[in-house]
Design an enzyme around this catalytic site. Structure first.
Site, mmCIF file in Angstrom:
data_model
loop_
_atom_site.group_PDB
_atom_site.id
_atom_site.type_symbol
_atom_site.label_atom_id
_atom_site.label_comp_id
_atom_site.label_asym_id
_atom_site.label_seq_id
_atom_site.Cartn_x
_atom_site.Cartn_y
_atom_site.Cartn_z
ATOM 1 N N GLN A 200 -38.960 31.351 -6.006
ATOM 2 C CA GLN A 200 -39.714 32.523 -5.551
ATOM 3 C C GLN A 200 -39.359 32.865 -4.117
ATOM 4 O O GLN A 200 -38.989 32.002 -3.336
ATOM 5 C CB GLN A 200 -41.200 32.228 -5.647
ATOM 6 C CG GLN A 200 -41.668 32.208 -7.092
ATOM 7 C CD GLN A 200 -43.089 31.757 -7.205
ATOM 8 O OE1 GLN A 200 -43.868 31.863 -6.265
ATOM 9 N NE2 GLN A 200 -43.439 31.236 -8.357
ATOM 10 N N TYR A 205 -41.790 28.484 1.283
ATOM 11 C CA TYR A 205 -42.795 29.186 2.077
ATOM 12 C C TYR A 205 -42.885 28.530 3.454
ATOM 13 O O TYR A 205 -43.796 27.757 3.731
ATOM 14 C CB TYR A 205 -44.139 29.187 1.346
ATOM 15 C CG TYR A 205 -44.094 30.056 0.107
ATOM 16 C CD1 TYR A 205 -44.383 31.413 0.184
ATOM 17 C CD2 TYR A 205 -43.691 29.541 -1.128
ATOM 18 C CE1 TYR A 205 -44.297 32.226 -0.944
ATOM 19 C CE2 TYR A 205 -43.601 30.345 -2.261
ATOM 20 C CZ TYR A 205 -43.909 31.685 -2.151
ATOM 21 O OH TYR A 205 -43.817 32.489 -3.260
ATOM 22 N N ARG A 212 -49.770 23.486 7.031
ATOM 23 C CA ARG A 212 -49.675 22.283 6.183
ATOM 24 C C ARG A 212 -49.719 21.021 7.039
ATOM 25 O O ARG A 212 -50.406 20.055 6.716
ATOM 26 C CB ARG A 212 -48.369 22.325 5.376
ATOM 27 C CG ARG A 212 -48.368 23.395 4.301
ATOM 28 C CD ARG A 212 -47.177 23.258 3.369
ATOM 29 N NE ARG A 212 -45.918 23.598 3.994
ATOM 30 C CZ ARG A 212 -45.188 24.679 3.708
ATOM 31 N NH1 ARG A 212 -45.612 25.538 2.794
ATOM 32 N NH2 ARG A 212 -44.050 24.903 4.312
ATOM 33 N N ASP A 250 -50.145 25.557 -10.873
ATOM 34 C CA ASP A 250 -49.359 26.779 -10.686
ATOM 35 C C ASP A 250 -48.996 27.304 -12.070
ATOM 36 O O ASP A 250 -48.905 26.546 -13.031
ATOM 37 C CB ASP A 250 -48.093 26.492 -9.871
ATOM 38 C CG ASP A 250 -47.554 27.751 -9.197
ATOM 39 O OD1 ASP A 250 -47.783 27.933 -7.989
ATOM 40 O OD2 ASP A 250 -46.907 28.576 -9.890
ATOM 41 N N ASP A 299 -53.889 29.122 -2.135
ATOM 42 C CA ASP A 299 -52.869 29.889 -1.412
ATOM 43 C C ASP A 299 -52.246 30.891 -2.385
ATOM 44 O O ASP A 299 -51.088 30.756 -2.776
ATOM 45 C CB ASP A 299 -51.806 28.911 -0.866
ATOM 46 C CG ASP A 299 -50.774 29.614 -0.004
ATOM 47 O OD1 ASP A 299 -51.007 30.766 0.409
ATOM 48 O OD2 ASP A 299 -49.713 29.001 0.253
ATOM 49 N N CYS A 339 -51.902 35.978 2.209
ATOM 50 C CA CYS A 339 -50.653 36.419 2.838
ATOM 51 C C CYS A 339 -50.484 37.930 2.721
ATOM 52 O O CYS A 339 -49.385 38.448 2.869
ATOM 53 C CB CYS A 339 -49.458 35.683 2.223
ATOM 54 S SG CYS A 339 -49.286 35.955 0.459
HETATM 55 N N1 SAH Z 1 -48.848 26.932 -1.284
HETATM 56 C C1 SAH Z 1 -47.450 27.164 -1.541
HETATM 57 C C2 SAH Z 1 -47.091 28.624 -1.731
HETATM 58 C C3 SAH Z 1 -47.864 29.339 -2.814
HETATM 59 S S1 SAH Z 1 -47.147 30.843 -3.328
HETATM 60 C C4 SAH Z 1 -46.614 26.546 -0.419
HETATM 61 O O1 SAH Z 1 -47.164 26.197 0.640
HETATM 62 O O2 SAH Z 1 -45.396 26.419 -0.617
HETATM 63 C C5 SAH Z 1 -48.180 31.350 -4.637
HETATM 64 C C6 SAH Z 1 -47.985 30.633 -5.936
HETATM 65 O O3 SAH Z 1 -48.945 31.142 -6.849
HETATM 66 C C7 SAH Z 1 -46.647 30.818 -6.626
HETATM 67 O O4 SAH Z 1 -46.049 29.572 -6.827
HETATM 68 C C8 SAH Z 1 -46.964 31.475 -7.994
HETATM 69 O O5 SAH Z 1 -46.202 30.944 -9.075
HETATM 70 C C9 SAH Z 1 -48.402 31.094 -8.170
HETATM 71 N N2 SAH Z 1 -49.232 31.986 -9.010
HETATM 72 C C10 SAH Z 1 -49.290 33.334 -8.997
HETATM 73 N N3 SAH Z 1 -50.241 33.776 -9.843
HETATM 74 C C11 SAH Z 1 -50.805 32.689 -10.400
HETATM 75 C C12 SAH Z 1 -51.856 32.483 -11.356
HETATM 76 N N4 SAH Z 1 -52.508 33.512 -11.857
HETATM 77 N N5 SAH Z 1 -52.171 31.216 -11.694
HETATM 78 C C13 SAH Z 1 -51.498 30.170 -11.174
HETATM 79 N N6 SAH Z 1 -50.518 30.293 -10.257
HETATM 80 C C14 SAH Z 1 -50.163 31.539 -9.882
#
Ligand code: SAH
Length: 419
Positions: A200, A205, A212, A250, A299, A339
């Site tokens: 992604q 990220y 973090r 996720d 997040d 975000c």
């Molecule tokens: N916390 C992570 C970044 C999260 S990005 C870090 O620090 O690296 C947001 C994530 O939400 C993505 O991986 C995406 O696949 C997931 N996502 C989006 N919609 C979702 C849903 N409805 N249920 C579960 N995961 C979801």
């Protein structure tokens, strides 16, 4: 060069460096600029404010790049801006000492609108979302090669740019070779896996790095739920700081596969559970089972893409935060992020206030963070301060909300794709 005149009394933000000139602020255009061409921005009386890229297809008609005293916009000007951006990461922030994944160029934040460059280990990932940059892209890529010496530079197309700027790009290798699969990176002493080609965004990220690191100690000894975990950057860091157990949730299987591989390399598989689920449905399931966690991290992806979608987006944030708060044990922690650039700090606070009120709990704020400094904020552009992160202690046990509001979004409305 064509001249774009701003309406009377509308020029003030641009004198102060605001870079976006929306169609509504424009009085008249002298000349017939082609999309992507450089134009001069003038106030109503004809005083030159600066130069920027014109695009008649975009809501943002002019992206102002240089103010009059900064010099003429062109390739040499943009290369100087690029050098300045690279110096910030390499020298001032000394990021290469701390991490192998960071942002080298952050669009308007570095004075190069529409250019994102991330370093993922030995590779660079580029995203272009401003038509006007196209004639300068080769020179910018050459400078990146010369100064950063990457194994390869790959381009990832931006869907937003295609929709809003009419700039349709394909995934491509701009220099060197593309990675063949996953790339291992180290961030603040921990190893993770990224997929810069198919993962992604650009694969990592980096904007949450400091949050973090700051918050990881709060997971010591805790039962943690890391929702919207992507490749596990929050949760696995908490494991390394002594969390008892972490559940990563996720909807993306490839993201969880990266997390699983990283957990294995960290020797932490016995303390991590991976759930491929829609977060909202999974939260409902956990609530039904009366599960509670010491720490819940949420997040979510960007939920507000346009200013017009703010009210609806805030409802989604409300819904997610409400359900998350119900899963935190009395005295536990909710770490909640957004975000979306259109959600301002005050909007986010207000939304959290409604969650507390409607569920009879209290929040005690312990931490308030934003994006890491390799994602700099351009001061007059409030939207460039896009990341919000709070750690809240939750007092009381959130009661079950009454029947869902008829306007509440269905879980499926949370987008699964990210840009
Ligand atoms: N916390 C992570 C970044 C999260 S990005 C870090 O620090 O690296 C947001 C994530 O939400 C993505 O991986 C995406 O696949 C997931 N996502 C989006 N919609 C979702 C849903 N409805 N249920 C579960 N995961 C979801």
């Amino acid at each position: 060069m064509a001249k774009v005149f701003v309406k009377p009394r509308k020029a003030r933000p641009f004198w102060f460096g605001h870079p976006w000139v929306f169609s509504g602020a424009i009085d008249r255009v002298r000349g017939t600029p082609k999309d992507g061409e450089i134009v001069e921005l003038c106030d109503h009386d004809g005083h030159v404010v600066g130069e920027g890229f014109w695009n008649s297809r975009s809501q943002i008609r002019v992206r102002v790049v240089s103010l009059a005293y900064e010099g003429q916009l062109g390739t040499p000007f943009l290369l100087k801006r690029l050098d300045r951006a690279l110096d910030l990461r390499n020298t001032a922030l000394a990021l290469p000492k701390r991490t192998q994944a960071y942002r080298l160029v952050h669009s308007e934040g570095d004075g190069i609108p529409g250019l994102i460059v991330d370093r993922i280990g030995p590779y660079l990932v580029v995203q272009v979302s401003c038509l006007g940059l196209m004639p300068h892209l080769d020179a910018l890529v050459d400078r990146l090669v010369e100064r950063e010496n990457p194994k390869g530079i790959i381009e990832r197309p931006s869907q937003i740019a295609a929709e809003e700027e009419g700039l349709v790009r394909q995934a491509a290798v701009l220099s060197g070779t593309a990675p063949d699969g996953e790339v291992e990176i180290e961030e603040d002493g921990l190893r993770f896996l990224c997929d810069p080609k198919d993962g992604q965004k650009t694969g990592w990220y980096a904007d949450q790095r400091d949050n973090r690191r700051e918050l990881a100690y709060l997971g010591a000894g805790a039962e943690v739920l890391d929702a919207f975990s992507y490749s596990g950057a929050f949760g696995l860091r908490m494991v390394s700081h002594g969390a008892k157990h972490v559940t990563l949730v996720d909807s993306s299987e490839p993201a969880l596969a990266l997390a699983r591989a990283a957990a294995e390399r960290q020797g932490a598989l016995d303390r991590v559970t991976f759930e491929r689920q829609n977060v909202l449905r999974y939260f409902d399931h956990l609530a039904k089972e009366e599960r509670r966690f010491d720490v819940v991290v949420i997040d979510p992806p960007k939920l507000v893409h346009r200013r017009a979608g703010l009210v609806r987006g805030l409802r989604l944030y409300y819904e997610i935060n409400m359900k998350a708060a119900r899963l935190v044990r009395d005295g536990g922690l909710l770490i909640t992020c957004s975000c979306s650039q259109h959600v301002l700090e005050s909007d986010f606070d207000e939304m959290l206030g409604s969650v507390a009120k409607e569920s009879d709990i209290r929040f005690q704020e312990l931490f308030r963070g934003s994006q890491a400094p390799d994602h700099p904020v351009l001061l007059p552009l409030e939207e460039s301060r896009y990341l919000k992160c709070r750690a809240l202690r939750v007092f009381g046990t959130a009661r079950r909300p009454t029947a869902a509001h008829p306007n509440d979004p269905a879980p499926d409305e949370i987008p699964n794709d990210l840009t």
